[in-house]
Scaffold this motif. Structure first.
Motif, PDB file in Angstrom:
ATOM      1  N   PHE A 194       0.837  -1.192   0.000  1.00  0.00           N
ATOM      2  CA  PHE A 194       0.000   0.000   0.000  1.00  0.00           C
ATOM      3  C   PHE A 194       0.873   1.242   0.000  1.00  0.00           C
ATOM      4  CE2 PHE A 194      -2.420  -3.292   2.178  1.00  0.00           C
ATOM      5  CZ  PHE A 194      -3.678  -3.200   1.597  1.00  0.00           C
ATOM      6  N   GLU A 195       0.267   2.344  -0.471  1.00  0.00           N
ATOM      7  CA  GLU A 195       0.874   3.665  -0.345  1.00  0.00           C
ATOM      8  C   GLU A 195      -0.190   4.595   0.228  1.00  0.00           C
ATOM      9  OE1 GLU A 195       1.886   6.892  -3.541  1.00  0.00           O
ATOM     10  OE2 GLU A 195       3.548   5.418  -3.462  1.00  0.00           O
ATOM     11  N   VAL A 196       0.151   5.276   1.318  1.00  0.00           N
ATOM     12  CA  VAL A 196      -0.795   6.161   1.997  1.00  0.00           C
ATOM     13  C   VAL A 196      -0.084   7.470   2.301  1.00  0.00           C
ATOM     14  CG1 VAL A 196      -2.446   6.408   3.883  1.00  0.00           C
ATOM     15  CG2 VAL A 196      -1.801   4.114   3.091  1.00  0.00           C
ATOM     16  N   SER A 197      -0.730   8.569   1.943  1.00  0.00           N
ATOM     17  CA  SER A 197      -0.134   9.886   2.190  1.00  0.00           C
ATOM     18  C   SER A 197      -0.809  10.547   3.388  1.00  0.00           C
ATOM     19  CB  SER A 197      -0.277  10.775   0.948  1.00  0.00           C
ATOM     20  OG  SER A 197       0.400  10.184  -0.157  1.00  0.00           O
ATOM     21  N   GLU A 198      -0.114  11.547   3.943  1.00  0.00           N
ATOM     22  CA  GLU A 198      -0.734  12.305   5.040  1.00  0.00           C
ATOM     23  C   GLU A 198      -1.923  13.084   4.477  1.00  0.00           C
ATOM     24  OE1 GLU A 198      -0.630  15.770   5.856  1.00  0.00           O
ATOM     25  OE2 GLU A 198       0.180  16.355   3.937  1.00  0.00           O
ATOM     26  N   PRO A 199      -3.008  13.305   5.177  1.00  0.00           N
ATOM     27  CA  PRO A 199      -3.152  13.077   6.627  1.00  0.00           C
ATOM     28  C   PRO A 199      -3.744  11.718   6.993  1.00  0.00           C
ATOM     29  CG  PRO A 199      -5.045  14.277   5.828  1.00  0.00           C
ATOM     30  CD  PRO A 199      -4.172  14.025   4.622  1.00  0.00           C
ATOM     31  N   ASP A 200      -3.786  10.787   6.003  1.00  0.00           N
ATOM     32  CA  ASP A 200      -4.427   9.493   6.248  1.00  0.00           C
ATOM     33  C   ASP A 200      -3.509   8.494   6.934  1.00  0.00           C
ATOM     34  OD1 ASP A 200      -6.806  10.333   5.061  1.00  0.00           O
ATOM     35  OD2 ASP A 200      -6.038   9.871   3.058  1.00  0.00           O
ATOM     36  N   SER A 201      -2.296   8.893   7.256  1.00  0.00           N
ATOM     37  CA  SER A 201      -1.361   8.055   7.994  1.00  0.00           C
ATOM     38  C   SER A 201      -0.626   8.924   9.005  1.00  0.00           C
ATOM     39  CB  SER A 201      -0.356   7.390   7.053  1.00  0.00           C
ATOM     40  OG  SER A 201       0.745   6.883   7.781  1.00  0.00           O
ATOM     41  N   LEU A 202      -0.677   8.518  10.267  1.00  0.00           N
ATOM     42  CA  LEU A 202      -0.003   9.287  11.307  1.00  0.00           C
ATOM     43  C   LEU A 202       1.505   9.281  11.114  1.00  0.00           C
ATOM     44  CD1 LEU A 202      -2.146   8.200  14.371  1.00  0.00           C
ATOM     45  CD2 LEU A 202      -2.091  10.449  13.314  1.00  0.00           C
ATOM     46  N   LEU A 203       2.060   8.139  10.725  1.00  0.00           N
ATOM     47  CA  LEU A 203       3.510   8.067  10.508  1.00  0.00           C
ATOM     48  C   LEU A 203       3.909   8.940   9.320  1.00  0.00           C
ATOM     49  CD1 LEU A 203       4.262   4.273  11.112  1.00  0.00           C
ATOM     50  CD2 LEU A 203       4.286   6.179  12.738  1.00  0.00           C
TER      51      LEU A 203
ATOM     52  N   ARG B  36      -3.735   3.843  -1.554  1.00  0.00           N
ATOM     53  CA  ARG B  36      -3.730   3.105  -2.811  1.00  0.00           C
ATOM     54  C   ARG B  36      -3.136   1.718  -2.602  1.00  0.00           C
ATOM     55  NH1 ARG B  36      -6.216   6.979  -3.498  1.00  0.00           N
ATOM     56  NH2 ARG B  36      -6.090   8.584  -5.141  1.00  0.00           N
ATOM     57  N   LEU B  37      -3.750   0.732  -3.237  1.00  0.00           N
ATOM     58  CA  LEU B  37      -3.167  -0.609  -3.257  1.00  0.00           C
ATOM     59  C   LEU B  37      -2.241  -0.675  -4.465  1.00  0.00           C
ATOM     60  CD1 LEU B  37      -3.034  -3.566  -2.235  1.00  0.00           C
ATOM     61  CD2 LEU B  37      -4.949  -4.066  -3.785  1.00  0.00           C
ATOM     62  N   ARG B  38      -0.932  -0.752  -4.208  1.00  0.00           N
ATOM     63  CA  ARG B  38       0.042  -0.733  -5.287  1.00  0.00           C
ATOM     64  C   ARG B  38       0.243  -2.110  -5.918  1.00  0.00           C
ATOM     65  NH1 ARG B  38      -0.245   4.001  -7.319  1.00  0.00           N
ATOM     66  NH2 ARG B  38       0.443   5.710  -5.967  1.00  0.00           N
ATOM     67  N   SER B  39       0.150  -3.153  -5.121  1.00  0.00           N
ATOM     68  CA  SER B  39       0.334  -4.494  -5.692  1.00  0.00           C
ATOM     69  C   SER B  39      -0.277  -5.540  -4.786  1.00  0.00           C
ATOM     70  CB  SER B  39       1.821  -4.792  -5.924  1.00  0.00           C
ATOM     71  OG  SER B  39       2.505  -4.892  -4.673  1.00  0.00           O
ATOM     72  N   LYS B  40      -0.647  -6.632  -5.410  1.00  0.00           N
ATOM     73  CA  LYS B  40      -1.138  -7.808  -4.686  1.00  0.00           C
ATOM     74  C   LYS B  40      -0.615  -9.035  -5.419  1.00  0.00           C
ATOM     75  CE  LYS B  40      -5.292  -9.364  -5.278  1.00  0.00           C
ATOM     76  NZ  LYS B  40      -6.767  -9.551  -5.270  1.00  0.00           N
ATOM     77  N   GLN B  41       0.225  -9.792  -4.743  1.00  0.00           N
ATOM     78  CA  GLN B  41       0.801 -10.940  -5.434  1.00  0.00           C
ATOM     79  C   GLN B  41       1.024 -12.103  -4.474  1.00  0.00           C
ATOM     80  OE1 GLN B  41       4.593  -9.801  -7.026  1.00  0.00           O
ATOM     81  NE2 GLN B  41       5.462  -9.235  -5.048  1.00  0.00           N
ATOM     82  N   ARG B  42       0.955 -13.282  -5.032  1.00  0.00           N
ATOM     83  CA  ARG B  42       1.226 -14.492  -4.271  1.00  0.00           C
ATOM     84  C   ARG B  42       2.734 -14.705  -4.226  1.00  0.00           C
ATOM     85  NH1 ARG B  42      -1.755 -18.993  -2.769  1.00  0.00           N
ATOM     86  NH2 ARG B  42      -0.602 -20.949  -2.638  1.00  0.00           N
ATOM     87  N   THR B  43       3.253 -14.867  -3.025  1.00  0.00           N
ATOM     88  CA  THR B  43       4.701 -14.951  -2.842  1.00  0.00           C
ATOM     89  C   THR B  43       5.057 -16.290  -2.209  1.00  0.00           C
ATOM     90  OG1 THR B  43       4.835 -12.562  -2.515  1.00  0.00           O
ATOM     91  CG2 THR B  43       6.719 -13.874  -1.767  1.00  0.00           C
ATOM     92  N   GLU B  44       6.033 -16.963  -2.803  1.00  0.00           N
ATOM     93  CA  GLU B  44       6.506 -18.223  -2.246  1.00  0.00           C
ATOM     94  C   GLU B  44       7.478 -17.937  -1.107  1.00  0.00           C
ATOM     95  OE1 GLU B  44       5.406 -21.164  -3.178  1.00  0.00           O
ATOM     96  OE2 GLU B  44       4.114 -20.226  -4.685  1.00  0.00           O
ATOM     97  N   ARG B  45       7.418 -18.777  -0.078  1.00  0.00           N
ATOM     98  CA  ARG B  45       8.304 -18.636   1.069  1.00  0.00           C
ATOM     99  C   ARG B  45       8.965 -19.970   1.373  1.00  0.00           C
ATOM    100  NH1 ARG B  45       5.398 -14.933   5.728  1.00  0.00           N
ATOM    101  NH2 ARG B  45       5.649 -12.938   4.656  1.00  0.00           N
ATOM    102  N   SER B  46      10.181 -19.884   1.826  1.00  0.00           N
ATOM    103  CA  SER B  46      10.875 -21.109   2.234  1.00  0.00           C
ATOM    104  C   SER B  46      10.448 -21.479   3.643  1.00  0.00           C
ATOM    105  CB  SER B  46      12.393 -20.907   2.180  1.00  0.00           C
ATOM    106  OG  SER B  46      12.760 -19.864   3.057  1.00  0.00           O
TER     107      SER B  46
END
Length: 558
Positions: free
Chosen positions: A344-353, A472-482
């Motif tokens: 995700f990408e979030v700009s102020e003021p929608d994110s305190l950080l 904004r949702l920048r990406s959604k993907q299935r990720t393989e993990r060991s």
């Protein structure tokens, strides 16, 4: 049956001469009978009433008896035998047994409710002789207070039994987490335990159908094959405005009595109720934080099967199931070889950080986040390029966040902040996602999270984007993990620990240093290794930090 029995008009008599009463010559005894609150009558050997006391007559007057209130001369047995009331027939049979000499006395309890009061009585018939004649003494004792107390105790016992059963299921759900069970295992066990209890008849668990219009049944018990097929029709039923929709959308427990007539339940549910004779059901949302996993529906024959106390117990069960589901998802996330990664990408003021980074021109990097309860998060962030006092001054002007400096380092400092609202981190954690990275700079927060396979990804995404115009949702993907085996974990730990750190960890563990109460002290362990207590604690704390970092999948320095 009412004491004394009401007679029809064919038994109406002129008031008999009171002198004919067998007790008329015994004014002292008659006065004693009249002083009794118990209704008393004496029958002769034919069943005719030859004496009644004042309490008997008062009862007749207050209940509108057709006869003169004293009912002298009325054939008590005949009135009882011709009544359609089963209790009157029981009384007649008992009195005949006493008159026939097969038993010396007879008694039974019966209800005698009026239009405005629920009452219970005990009738007792006792045989006796007087001047060579046989008589039966009939007493009607009002036991309403005692009966009400018994009913209250019975209701309390029923509630207690329900609470015990529900608490037992809660314990089983929590214990099942240790056995590595699945959601299906939990759902099946819960439905079967409820359906086989003495208090309920059947149970099933539902969730929204794919089109969000109807509901699908995930697990059930206590139904015939025919009603199982009927419940399957919930998939295509219009459930808007029903208790099922309210329970899932609002997270509130819904109790419904009179299922046959209730207009706020879907057609398939009403059909099942008619088929089995259900009079009530309880709909319990299955929730954990802001995630709703469906609803548990419990059916009962009793019209008032679910008191407020029982509903509270089922609320606990719904929370326990939701907690179990979340724990299973987290376990799947830890051990999964594939997850859905969201960025995700979030700009102020929608994110305190993001707001902090913009106002103080700093860079904020999230080190870790811990749920603090009541929808709050405790975040640990590293801040660079800005002094601590500037950041703290900026935070003082923000709603929903408090903070303090944990430690200052050469080029940055560690800040602990408690976030109550206004951050996309909150819904992510509440919906069971794992926050893997977050970095805020120049007023923009870049955020990545992992969701276990099988989880409702759409709900997680909607929760983050909701009421945040800049998100904004920048990406959604299935990720393989060991997958890291136990042997690999231990090997990685060995690589991080020095020999002395490992020695101190093992010694503290085996010597009971971590037990409560402690079986040994740090000073005693230090003496056994011929080192000072501060040195022992330094090695132990460093080793624990590396162990925790490895377990939480964080990079730790040597």
């Amino acid at each position: 049956m009412t004491p004394p029995p009401e007679s029809s008009d064919e038994y109406s008599l002129q008031d008999p001469d009171p002198v004919s009463s067998p007790l008329s010559e015994h004014s002292f005894i008659e006065a004693a009978f009249n002083a009794l609150p118990t209704q008393v009558a004496i029958l002769d050997d034919t069943g005719e009433i030859v004496y009644t006391n004042d309490a008997w007559r008062r009862f007749g007057e207050s209940n509108g008896i057709a006869e003169p209130a004293h009912t002298l001369g009325v054939d008590y047995l005949e009135v009882c035998e011709e009544s359609d009331d089963q209790h009157a027939a029981t009384a007649a049979a008992g009195i005949n047994a006493v008159l026939g000499g097969t038993q010396s006395q007879f008694s039974f309890e019966y209800p005698c409710h009026s239009d405005d009061e629920r009452r219970w009585f005990t009738m007792r018939a006792i045989q006796f002789e007087h001047d060579g004649a046989e008589y039966v003494l009939v007493l009607h004792l009002n036991i309403t207070d005692r009966k009400r107390s018994e009913l209250r105790v019975q209701e309390q016992n029923t509630e207690l039994e329900t609470l015990n059963q529900v608490n037992s299921i809660v314990r089983n759900v929590i214990d099942s987490l240790l056995a590595g069970v699945t959601k299906t295992d939990i759902e099946t066990a819960i439905c079967e335990q409820l359906a086989t209890s003495s208090l309920f008849h059947s149970a099933y668990i539902v969730d929204r159908s794919l089109d969000d219009r109807g509901f699908s049944v995930r697990a059930s018990a206590g139904f015939s094959e025919e009603t199982e097929r009927t419940l399957a029709d919930l998939e295509n039923a219009d459930c808007s405005g029903t208790g099922l929709e309210t329970a899932i959308d609002e997270g509130s427990t819904e109790a419904v009595n009179g299922l046959f007539e209730a207009g706020s339940i879907p057609g398939p549910v009403a059909d099942v109720a008619r088929h089995h004779g259900y009079e009530s059901h309880l709909i319990v949302p299955i929730c954990y934080r802001r995630t709703t996993y469906g609803a548990l529906v419990v059916n009962a024959i009793d019209f008032h099967a679910f008191s407020d106390r029982e509903q509270s117990a089922f609320d606990v069960l719904g929370d326990a199931i939701g907690y179990a589901y979340n724990a299973i998802e987290n376990r799947q996330l830890l051990h999964a070889d594939a997850v859905t990664e969201l960025r995700f990408e979030v700009s102020e003021p929608d994110s305190l950080l993001a707001t902090i980074s913009d106002q103080t021109e700093c860079t904020v990097v999230l080190d870790g986040v811990v749920p603090a309860g009541d929808g709050t998060l405790r975040c640990y962030v590293t801040i660079t390029e800005t002094p601590p006092e500037t950041v703290l001054e900026s935070i003082d002007g923000l709603d929903g966040i408090t903070a303090h400096v944990v430690s200052e380092r050469t080029d940055d400092f560690l800040l602990e902040c408690t976030i109550r609202a206004g951050s996309p981190l909150v819904p992510l954690v509440e919906y069971g996602a794992t926050v893997e990275a977050a970095r805020a700079q120049d007023g923009t927060l870049e955020l990545s999270a992992a969701v276990a396979a099988g989880s409702e990804v759409r709900s997680v995404v909607e929760a983050v984007l909701s009421n945040r115009p800049t998100a904004r949702l920048r990406s959604k993907q299935r990720t393989e993990r060991s997958i890291r085996s136990t042997r690999e974990f231990r090997a990685a730990l060995d690589d991080r620990l020095t020999d002395r750190q490992r020695d101190m960890l093992e010694a503290a563990y085996f010597a009971g240093y971590f037990e409560r109460p402690r079986e040994t002290t740090g000073g005693e362990i230090a003496d056994s290794f011929d080192i000072s207590p501060p040195t022992f604690h330094q090695h132990l704390q460093t080793g624990l930090n590396k162990l925790a970092g490895l377990a939480l999948d964080q990079d730790q320095g040597e």
